[in-house]
Write an enzyme that holds these catalytic residues in place. Structure first.
Site, mmCIF file in Angstrom:
data_model
loop_
_atom_site.group_PDB
_atom_site.id
_atom_site.type_symbol
_atom_site.label_atom_id
_atom_site.label_comp_id
_atom_site.label_asym_id
_atom_site.label_seq_id
_atom_site.Cartn_x
_atom_site.Cartn_y
_atom_site.Cartn_z
ATOM 1 N N HIS A 141 -19.872 -18.531 15.545
ATOM 2 C CA HIS A 141 -20.768 -18.998 16.612
ATOM 3 C C HIS A 141 -21.557 -20.218 16.147
ATOM 4 C CE1 HIS A 141 -20.979 -14.537 18.038
ATOM 5 N NE2 HIS A 141 -20.230 -15.200 18.913
ATOM 6 N N LYS B 204 -20.853 -4.403 27.641
ATOM 7 C CA LYS B 204 -19.737 -4.472 26.691
ATOM 8 C C LYS B 204 -19.139 -3.094 26.476
ATOM 9 C CE LYS B 204 -18.987 -8.444 24.706
ATOM 10 N NZ LYS B 204 -18.301 -9.094 23.624
ATOM 11 N N SER C 229 -18.179 -10.656 16.277
ATOM 12 C CA SER C 229 -19.393 -9.857 16.077
ATOM 13 C C SER C 229 -19.040 -8.388 15.892
ATOM 14 C CB SER C 229 -20.341 -10.007 17.279
ATOM 15 O OG SER C 229 -20.780 -11.327 17.399
HETATM 16 O O1 PNS Z 1 -20.109 -13.420 23.758
HETATM 17 P P1 PNS Z 1 -19.422 -12.957 25.002
HETATM 18 O O2 PNS Z 1 -19.592 -11.462 25.136
HETATM 19 O O3 PNS Z 1 -18.002 -13.407 25.095
HETATM 20 O O4 PNS Z 1 -20.203 -13.621 26.222
HETATM 21 C C1 PNS Z 1 -19.868 -13.304 27.548
HETATM 22 C C2 PNS Z 1 -20.905 -13.916 28.507
HETATM 23 C C3 PNS Z 1 -22.298 -13.433 28.179
HETATM 24 C C4 PNS Z 1 -20.849 -15.432 28.384
HETATM 25 C C5 PNS Z 1 -20.491 -13.487 29.939
HETATM 26 O O5 PNS Z 1 -20.398 -12.105 29.994
HETATM 27 C C6 PNS Z 1 -21.470 -13.986 31.001
HETATM 28 O O6 PNS Z 1 -21.434 -15.151 31.369
HETATM 29 N N1 PNS Z 1 -22.368 -13.076 31.492
HETATM 30 C C7 PNS Z 1 -23.365 -13.419 32.454
HETATM 31 C C8 PNS Z 1 -23.047 -12.837 33.825
HETATM 32 C C9 PNS Z 1 -22.060 -13.722 34.544
HETATM 33 O O7 PNS Z 1 -22.319 -14.863 34.877
HETATM 34 N N2 PNS Z 1 -20.863 -13.176 34.789
HETATM 35 C C10 PNS Z 1 -19.817 -13.847 35.464
HETATM 36 C C11 PNS Z 1 -18.878 -14.517 34.482
HETATM 37 S S1 PNS Z 1 -17.270 -14.404 35.162
#
Ligand code: PNS
Length: 162
Positions: free
Chosen positions: A18, A42, A132
């Site tokens: 990251h 998650k 992670s």
């Molecule tokens: O580190 P990650 O778990 O890959 O991050 C995923 C993240 C946080 C970027 C994604 O889950 C996200 O954008 N969540 C916010 C809610 C949202 O906008 N969801 C629609 C995305 S399709």
């Protein structure tokens, strides 16, 4: 006008992979906001580090980058981006496995807000295998995560997983 970008994620916790993506984004954009998702679903599990802890670890690990800040968000990423005055999302991409999920998220974000662009930075080869989840698993079983995470995260993991 400043070129701003968001590097979004769960960051539970921040890894060296990251940090590499954040550093490389900070070299391209005037301002980078690391956006920490508060409550990701998650696999139905909670996070090891709460959002305040994750933000503090990111702030400490990015102290050397003066154009980087960390903020949490609990809404749609495209709405958070709009509130921050940016349309650029930067994500790291590891090998093949990340592609389908990232492609889906980028497409959905684009469907919701067509002005939002998702840019991908390829993970450097030494970080291709890093995640992670793997870091937490190693630390949880008493293994060393030296080099896999910034020092502050290594210390925080040692406190969480004695
Ligand atoms: O580190 P990650 O778990 O890959 O991050 C995923 C993240 C946080 C970027 C994604 O889950 C996200 O954008 N969540 C916010 C809610 C949202 O906008 N969801 C629609 C995305 S399709």
């Amino acid at each position: 006008m400043k070129n701003k970008a968001i590097v979004p994620g769960t960051f539970d916790p921040l890894t060296t992979g990251h940090l590499d993506v954040v550093e490389r984004a900070a070299a391209i954009f005037d301002e980078v906001t690391v956006a920490v998702a508060v409550s990701p679903e998650k696999n139905g599990h909670g996070t090891l580090f709460n959002v305040q802890e994750r933000l503090e670890l990111i702030s400490t690990a990015t102290q050397h980058l003066e154009n980087v800040s960390a903020k949490s968000f609990d809404n749609l990423l495209v709405a958070f981006a709009r509130d921050q005055g940016t349309t650029v999302l930067v994500k790291g991409l590891r090998a093949i496995t990340d592609f389908e999920h990232e492609f889906q998220m980028a497409a959905l974000n684009w469907k919701m807000a067509s002005q939002v662009e998702t840019l991908f930075i390829m993970a450097s080869p030494e970080n291709m295998y890093l995640s992670s989840s793997a870091v937490k698993e190693i630390a949880g079983h008493g293994g060393s995560v030296k080099g896999l995470v910034p020092t502050c995260v290594e210390e925080a993991l040692a406190r969480k997983c004695p």
